[in-house]
Design a protein around this motif. Sequence first.
Motif, PDB file in Angstrom:
ATOM      1  N   SER A  28       0.822  -1.213   0.000  1.00 37.18           N
ATOM      2  CA  SER A  28       0.000   0.000   0.000  1.00 37.18           C
ATOM      3  C   SER A  28       0.854   1.260   0.000  1.00 37.18           C
ATOM      4  O   SER A  28       0.363   2.354  -0.261  1.00 37.18           O
ATOM      5  CB  SER A  28      -0.927   0.013   1.216  1.00 37.18           C
ATOM      6  N   HIS A  29       2.146   1.131   0.296  1.00 40.71           N
ATOM      7  CA  HIS A  29       3.042   2.290   0.337  1.00 40.71           C
ATOM      8  C   HIS A  29       3.759   2.494  -0.986  1.00 40.71           C
ATOM      9  O   HIS A  29       4.474   3.480  -1.172  1.00 40.71           O
ATOM     10  CB  HIS A  29       4.067   2.110   1.466  1.00 40.71           C
ATOM     11  N   ALA A  30       3.580   1.562  -1.933  1.00 42.69           N
ATOM     12  CA  ALA A  30       4.320   1.620  -3.191  1.00 42.69           C
ATOM     13  C   ALA A  30       4.072   2.932  -3.932  1.00 42.69           C
ATOM     14  O   ALA A  30       4.982   3.503  -4.520  1.00 42.69           O
ATOM     15  CB  ALA A  30       3.953   0.433  -4.078  1.00 42.69           C
ATOM     16  N   GLY A  31       2.836   3.395  -3.903  1.00 39.75           N
ATOM     17  CA  GLY A  31       2.521   4.622  -4.627  1.00 39.75           C
ATOM     18  C   GLY A  31       2.392   5.848  -3.741  1.00 39.75           C
ATOM     19  O   GLY A  31       1.939   6.895  -4.198  1.00 39.75           O
ATOM     20  N   ALA A  32       2.801   5.736  -2.474  1.00 37.70           N
ATOM     21  CA  ALA A  32       2.662   6.858  -1.537  1.00 37.70           C
ATOM     22  C   ALA A  32       3.641   7.982  -1.885  1.00 37.70           C
ATOM     23  O   ALA A  32       4.688   7.758  -2.495  1.00 37.70           O
ATOM     24  CB  ALA A  32       2.890   6.380  -0.110  1.00 37.70           C
ATOM     25  N   ARG A  33       3.323   9.181  -1.438  1.00 42.82           N
ATOM     26  CA  ARG A  33       4.132  10.340  -1.780  1.00 42.82           C
ATOM     27  C   ARG A  33       5.144  10.683  -0.692  1.00 42.82           C
ATOM     28  O   ARG A  33       5.979  11.563  -0.883  1.00 42.82           O
ATOM     29  CB  ARG A  33       3.225  11.541  -2.037  1.00 42.82           C
ATOM     30  N   ASP A  34       5.103  10.011   0.451  1.00 41.68           N
ATOM     31  CA  ASP A  34       6.029  10.349   1.524  1.00 41.68           C
ATOM     32  C   ASP A  34       7.367   9.657   1.339  1.00 41.68           C
ATOM     33  O   ASP A  34       7.512   8.703   0.592  1.00 41.68           O
ATOM     34  CB  ASP A  34       5.426  10.007   2.893  1.00 41.68           C
ATOM     35  N   GLY A  36      19.022   3.283   5.359  1.00 41.10           N
ATOM     36  CA  GLY A  36      18.286   3.254   4.114  1.00 41.10           C
ATOM     37  C   GLY A  36      17.401   4.468   3.953  1.00 41.10           C
ATOM     38  O   GLY A  36      17.052   5.145   4.933  1.00 41.10           O
ATOM     39  N   TYR A  37      17.052   4.752   2.715  1.00 40.37           N
ATOM     40  CA  TYR A  37      16.200   5.902   2.400  1.00 40.37           C
ATOM     41  C   TYR A  37      15.344   5.553   1.194  1.00 40.37           C
ATOM     42  O   TYR A  37      15.845   4.997   0.209  1.00 40.37           O
ATOM     43  CB  TYR A  37      17.065   7.121   2.095  1.00 40.37           C
ATOM     44  N   SER A  38      14.047   5.830   1.284  1.00 40.11           N
ATOM     45  CA  SER A  38      13.152   5.587   0.156  1.00 40.11           C
ATOM     46  C   SER A  38      12.344   6.836  -0.152  1.00 40.11           C
ATOM     47  O   SER A  38      12.066   7.650   0.746  1.00 40.11           O
ATOM     48  CB  SER A  38      12.210   4.409   0.455  1.00 40.11           C
ATOM     49  N   ARG A  39      11.947   6.951  -1.401  1.00 47.25           N
ATOM     50  CA  ARG A  39      11.162   8.109  -1.830  1.00 47.25           C
ATOM     51  C   ARG A  39      10.396   7.757  -3.103  1.00 47.25           C
ATOM     52  O   ARG A  39      10.762   6.831  -3.835  1.00 47.25           O
ATOM     53  CB  ARG A  39      12.066   9.310  -2.086  1.00 47.25           C
ATOM     54  N   PRO A  40       9.323   8.500  -3.403  1.00 44.26           N
ATOM     55  CA  PRO A  40       8.599   8.251  -4.650  1.00 44.26           C
ATOM     56  C   PRO A  40       9.409   8.752  -5.839  1.00 44.26           C
ATOM     57  O   PRO A  40      10.159   9.726  -5.734  1.00 44.26           O
ATOM     58  CB  PRO A  40       7.305   9.054  -4.467  1.00 44.26           C
ATOM     59  N   LEU A  41       9.263   8.057  -6.962  1.00 43.64           N
ATOM     60  CA  LEU A  41       9.891   8.518  -8.200  1.00 43.64           C
ATOM     61  C   LEU A  41       8.879   9.285  -9.037  1.00 43.64           C
ATOM     62  O   LEU A  41       9.071  10.440  -9.377  1.00 43.64           O
ATOM     63  CB  LEU A  41      10.418   7.323  -8.993  1.00 43.64           C
ATOM     64  N   TRP A  42       7.827   8.607  -9.390  1.00 42.43           N
ATOM     65  CA  TRP A  42       6.700   9.217 -10.087  1.00 42.43           C
ATOM     66  C   TRP A  42       5.469   8.438  -9.672  1.00 42.43           C
ATOM     67  O   TRP A  42       5.564   7.533  -8.834  1.00 42.43           O
ATOM     68  CB  TRP A  42       6.915   9.222 -11.607  1.00 42.43           C
ATOM     69  N   GLN A  43       4.323   8.765 -10.196  1.00 46.71           N
ATOM     70  CA  GLN A  43       3.085   8.179  -9.714  1.00 46.71           C
ATOM     71  C   GLN A  43       3.102   6.651  -9.800  1.00 46.71           C
ATOM     72  O   GLN A  43       3.305   6.073 -10.862  1.00 46.71           O
ATOM     73  CB  GLN A  43       1.891   8.714 -10.509  1.00 46.71           C
ATOM     74  N   GLN A  75       6.775  -0.939  -7.995  1.00 48.67           N
ATOM     75  CA  GLN A  75       5.638  -0.365  -8.714  1.00 48.67           C
ATOM     76  C   GLN A  75       4.338  -0.889  -8.133  1.00 48.67           C
ATOM     77  O   GLN A  75       4.195  -2.097  -7.893  1.00 48.67           O
ATOM     78  CB  GLN A  75       5.688  -0.706 -10.201  1.00 48.67           C
ATOM     79  N   SER A  76       3.401  -0.003  -7.930  1.00 49.95           N
ATOM     80  CA  SER A  76       2.078  -0.398  -7.465  1.00 49.95           C
ATOM     81  C   SER A  76       1.288  -1.011  -8.620  1.00 49.95           C
ATOM     82  O   SER A  76       1.206  -0.444  -9.709  1.00 49.95           O
ATOM     83  CB  SER A  76       1.332   0.822  -6.918  1.00 49.95           C
ATOM     84  N   LEU A  77       0.717  -2.195  -8.376  1.00 49.62           N
ATOM     85  CA  LEU A  77      -0.105  -2.859  -9.383  1.00 49.62           C
ATOM     86  C   LEU A  77      -1.591  -2.674  -9.131  1.00 49.62           C
ATOM     87  O   LEU A  77      -2.386  -2.617 -10.070  1.00 49.62           O
ATOM     88  CB  LEU A  77       0.217  -4.359  -9.415  1.00 49.62           C
ATOM     89  N   TYR A  78      -1.950  -2.588  -7.845  1.00 52.40           N
ATOM     90  CA  TYR A  78      -3.363  -2.433  -7.488  1.00 52.40           C
ATOM     91  C   TYR A  78      -3.456  -1.778  -6.121  1.00 52.40           C
ATOM     92  O   TYR A  78      -2.744  -2.158  -5.192  1.00 52.40           O
ATOM     93  CB  TYR A  78      -4.062  -3.796  -7.461  1.00 52.40           C
ATOM     94  N   GLN A  79      -4.298  -0.776  -6.008  1.00 52.87           N
ATOM     95  CA  GLN A  79      -4.565  -0.113  -4.737  1.00 52.87           C
ATOM     96  C   GLN A  79      -6.077  -0.061  -4.527  1.00 52.87           C
ATOM     97  O   GLN A  79      -6.779   0.726  -5.164  1.00 52.87           O
ATOM     98  CB  GLN A  79      -3.999   1.326  -4.728  1.00 52.87           C
ATOM     99  N   GLY A  80      -6.585  -0.952  -3.675  1.00 55.38           N
ATOM    100  CA  GLY A  80      -8.005  -0.975  -3.384  1.00 55.38           C
ATOM    101  C   GLY A  80      -8.308  -0.391  -2.013  1.00 55.38           C
ATOM    102  O   GLY A  80      -7.412   0.064  -1.295  1.00 55.38           O
ATOM    103  N   GLN A  81      -9.556  -0.427  -1.631  1.00 60.59           N
ATOM    104  CA  GLN A  81      -9.959   0.123  -0.348  1.00 60.59           C
ATOM    105  C   GLN A  81      -9.396  -0.702   0.810  1.00 60.59           C
ATOM    106  O   GLN A  81      -9.028  -0.171   1.849  1.00 60.59           O
ATOM    107  CB  GLN A  81     -11.488   0.192  -0.265  1.00 60.59           C
ATOM    108  N   ARG A  82      -9.293  -2.022   0.628  1.00 61.45           N
ATOM    109  CA  ARG A  82      -8.807  -2.895   1.692  1.00 61.45           C
ATOM    110  C   ARG A  82      -7.525  -3.649   1.354  1.00 61.45           C
ATOM    111  O   ARG A  82      -6.846  -4.137   2.254  1.00 61.45           O
ATOM    112  CB  ARG A  82      -9.897  -3.913   2.061  1.00 61.45           C
ATOM    113  N   SER A  83      -7.184  -3.759   0.102  1.00 63.86           N
ATOM    114  CA  SER A  83      -6.017  -4.553  -0.274  1.00 63.86           C
ATOM    115  C   SER A  83      -5.157  -3.811  -1.285  1.00 63.86           C
ATOM    116  O   SER A  83      -5.620  -2.876  -1.956  1.00 63.86           O
ATOM    117  CB  SER A  83      -6.445  -5.919  -0.822  1.00 63.86           C
TER     118      SER A  83
END
Length: 318
Positions: free
Chosen positions: A48-54, A85-92, A165-173
């Motif tokens: 769920s954090h794959a596409g997060a902006r933080d 370690g350090y992580s950050r978003p690249l693009w959407q 890469q985020s493949l699916y972001q649903g309400q619960r999964s």
Amino acid sequence: MTKTRCLLLIAPLLCSAALAAPDYGPLMARTQAPLQSGSLSPRFQDASHAGARDREFHASATVASVWADDPEYQLDYYQNDVSLGYSRPLWQGWRIEASFLHRFVGNNRLDSLTKAFHDTFGLSQNGRDEVGKHQSTISVPDAGIDFRHFNGKTLDNVYQLYLEQSLYQGQRSALSWGLSLHLNEVSSGPFEKSSFEQGVQLNYQRRYGDKHRLYGLAAVVHKSDTDLAGIALRDWTWNAGIGYQYQSSHNHAWLAEYQVHKGEAVDLGQLSELVHEFMLGYRYHMAKGAIEFVVIENLVNHDNSTDIAFTLGYRRRF
């Protein structure tokens, strides 16, 4: 508008902000099995954090006691590691993480604690009580390996890059996939090496209400160098796992993770068998960041992983 009315209007917003502590997802802890720890062994990721902006910064330290007494080898030493370690978003929908780990041999005096733990729970000492405490020994006669008294020596210097890469972001999964590049470079000493590995993994997260999280992991790894000081290693390995998180309150979370790793060695006793590891962790959420404490215990095949390991980490999201 009076000051009292303003406070009444903004109080719910302040309360909701205070309750919305970041969900840091799975534990930031690595396998401690002797061969797996120096190789690419993908860990749980929060899909769920794959596409997060933080962005996230993390640091951790681990102490472990390695004991393995097999007819084909003997391992008896302490390993310790520190990682950043350090992580950050690249693009959407995309995220990147860079990390470094330094692992070395040093007397962390876990022998006494390990023996006491085994006695308390009625577990076999597996021969540990028949040798002296605080030794550093690696012996594999068929490979001509006989290292002794190597406290202070570097085991691993690991540089790792992870792209997700985020493949699916649903309400619960949520579902994501990730690619890892892993370089282990030790320039001198008895454990001198230079190895490059690549891995692909699939990450799954399922949320049940506000307190419960379920995590899944499946991964395959390819290594370019299949010889480690005369020990033949597999060029392809895999690992899989399932994890659970319980957020008992705003500040406290409890996590349990179970992973199975394909044995790294080719035809070398239990080092060729499956590695089963169980991690139990506690996370305390502070105003800024979170602290994690993790206990790692091996299961099933007791001569191919650490007796016990402890990890203390700090994480901060921005």
